[in-house]
Scaffold this active site. Structure first.
Site, short mmCIF file in Angstrom:
data_model
loop_
_atom_site.label_atom_id
_atom_site.label_comp_id
_atom_site.label_asym_id
_atom_site.label_seq_id
_atom_site.Cartn_x
_atom_site.Cartn_y
_atom_site.Cartn_z
CG ASP A 86 1.02 -23.69 9.04
OD1 ASP A 86 1.14 -22.52 8.63
OD2 ASP A 86 1.61 -24.65 8.52
CD GLU A 149 6.06 -22.46 5.64
OE1 GLU A 149 7.14 -22.51 5.02
OE2 GLU A 149 5.92 -22.92 6.79
#
Length: 466
Positions: A86, A149
């Site tokens: 991400d 994250e």
């Protein structure tokens, strides 16, 4: 061994660039949750592409319900490599396309090229290199590709509800040489309702929206005070705080704006807090003596402008390895007689709930402010320097770079915070601004290959050796 690894990975350069582009070109920013997609479409598509890439290199991937993916080489794994797919939103001011990776002068431009899709591929290609060169390891290695994250690491909470911790964990999601100590964090929200009568009073105050950022802007609306009456006060406060103030008068109310310097809460001393500077100014105006005015004075006593070590609130401390405690007064809002605020403290070794959390809560409560929510304290993350993973990583770093390997302590947190034995190793080399989280993020291709070589050597040392 080193020469074989280097030669093999150099031959993979074109394939590496191809695979990196296929990942970077996917906008994997967190979106609205969907069934089977806890972080929305983008991160799920990035994991799908990573699975496709892994299969093309002879690996299979376990998909943990689009929270994370897992690739394992060998049996009984002892080493985890932890990266994420991400990315943060692209933001403004790009001169390149953020999701159409291009190569210019040996640099790959695009969101996630360094943080952290490039790093994820370094790990994958490192595993491929040792497999092709040395066969199946005696002790296995596992690559985890997270999908959340950037928005709080919910991916790891889910993943580790399904998987055990391994003896060693490395994450290429920070800086070289190696980070083995990350300060703890205490970031409480608080509130207070105060009587606010009288002619000369603060009607509203706005300073900061994110507790982990030093606010560069703040504003207040005040009644009963004329602009021309406070010109000298403003000039003096500008001199004393280093913050610029501007005013505007309309329909009998005075608006004051403050402009300071932003910084991350891990290093609040690098900023100039517009919020605390505006509180400083407010407390020097001829306001009506009401409870709200007294509350602004209390906040200045507890958290004076440009004091970032917690002295006045009673939590000042320091420790040799981890450095000093820092305190950022990141958020303060006031409207209709209600204060809401938030702090962000980064705490060294030795800090705990008794000497930090309890002290701050007492100081707030003695001045009528009440903590809101759980406000749990995150402990310090520390791995001793003699740990095998650290010795191995730093030895490899010195062999490949010729630079001294040393352990670093930081005020922020990395992906391994809270993972027993976990340390951050790369991917950012000293002295380069890769524009992570900013416009025109880039990675240096040769550095990505170098990171791949180092990770391959670490896998060899820990998983193939005696």
């Amino acid at each position: 061994m080193k020469d074989r690894i280097s030669a093999y990975i150099d031959l993979q350069k074109n394939d590496f660039i191809r695979d990196l582009k296929s990942l970077v070109d996917i906008k994997s920013v967190r979106e609205e949750k969907k069934e089977g997609k806890p972080f929305g479409d983008g991160p799920a598509r990035a994991l799908e592409e990573a699975i496709k890439i892994s299969a093309s290199h002879g690996f299979s991937v376990i998909n943990f319900e689009n929270y994370a993916g897992e690739i394992t080489l060998g049996e009984d794994p002892v080493l985890m490599l932890l990266s994420h797919l991400d990315v943060v939103d692209e933001g403004d001011f790009w001169t390149k396309e953020p999701y159409n990776m291009v190569i210019e002068d040996g640099k790959a431009y695009g969101r996630g090229t360094t943080d952290d899709k490039g790093a994820a591929l370094c790990c994958l290609y490192a595993m491929k290199a040792v497999r092709e060169l040395f066969g199946t390891p005696k002790r296995g290695v596992r690559l985890c590709l997270g999908c959340g994250e950037e928005t709080g690491s919910e991916d790891m909470q889910y993943y580790f509800s399904k998987r055990e911790f391994l003896p060693y964990t490395l994450s290429p999601d920070a800086d070289y040489p190696l980070i083995n100590l990350e300060k703890g964090r205490y970031a409480p929200d608080f509130t207070k309702t105060a009587e606010n009568g009288g002619e000369k009073r603060v009607l509203s105050f706005t300073g900061g929206n994110t507790k982990n950022i030093v606010p560069c802007k703040a504003s207040a609306v005040i009644s009963g005070i004329k602009e021309e009456k406070i010109t000298d006060i403003i000039k003096q406060c500008e001199k004393e705080t280093g913050v610029s103030f501007s005013t505007a008068e309309n329909d009998g109310v005075l608006s004051i704006s403050a402009l300071g310097v932003s910084a991350h809460a891990a290093h609040p001393e690098n900023g100039n807090n517009a919020g605390t500077a505006l509180v400083y100014l407010i407390n020097r105006l001829p306001l009506t003596e009401n409870e709200a005015a007294l509350s602004f004075r209390s906040l200045e006593r507890l958290f004076p402008h440009n004091e970032t070590d917690g002295t006045s609130s009673g939590v000042k401390m320091s420790e040799e390895k981890s450095g000093a405690l820092t305190l950022n007064f990141g958020v303060l809002h006031f409207s209709d007689g209600k204060f809401t605020g938030a702090l962000d403290l980064r705490c060294p070794l030795g800090a705990d709930e008794k000497n930090v959390k309890a002290v701050i809560e007492k100081a707030l409560s003695e001045n009528g402010f009440s903590p809101v929510g759980e406000n749990e304290m995150i402990p310090v993350h520390f791995v001793p320097e003699d740990a095998p993973i650290i010795k191995t990583a730093l030895k490899v770093y010195e062999e490949y770079t010729g630079l001294p390997g040393k352990c670093l302590s930081i005020g922020g947190g990395t992906y391994v915070h809270g993972i027993p034995g976990g340390v951050a190793f790369g991917i950012e080399f000293p002295g380069t601004d890769y524009r992570i989280h900013g416009a025109d993020e880039f990675a240096v291709i040769d550095e990505l290959l170098l990171t791949t070589k180092m990770y391959a050597s670490i896998i060899y040392e820990l998983c193939y050796g005696e």
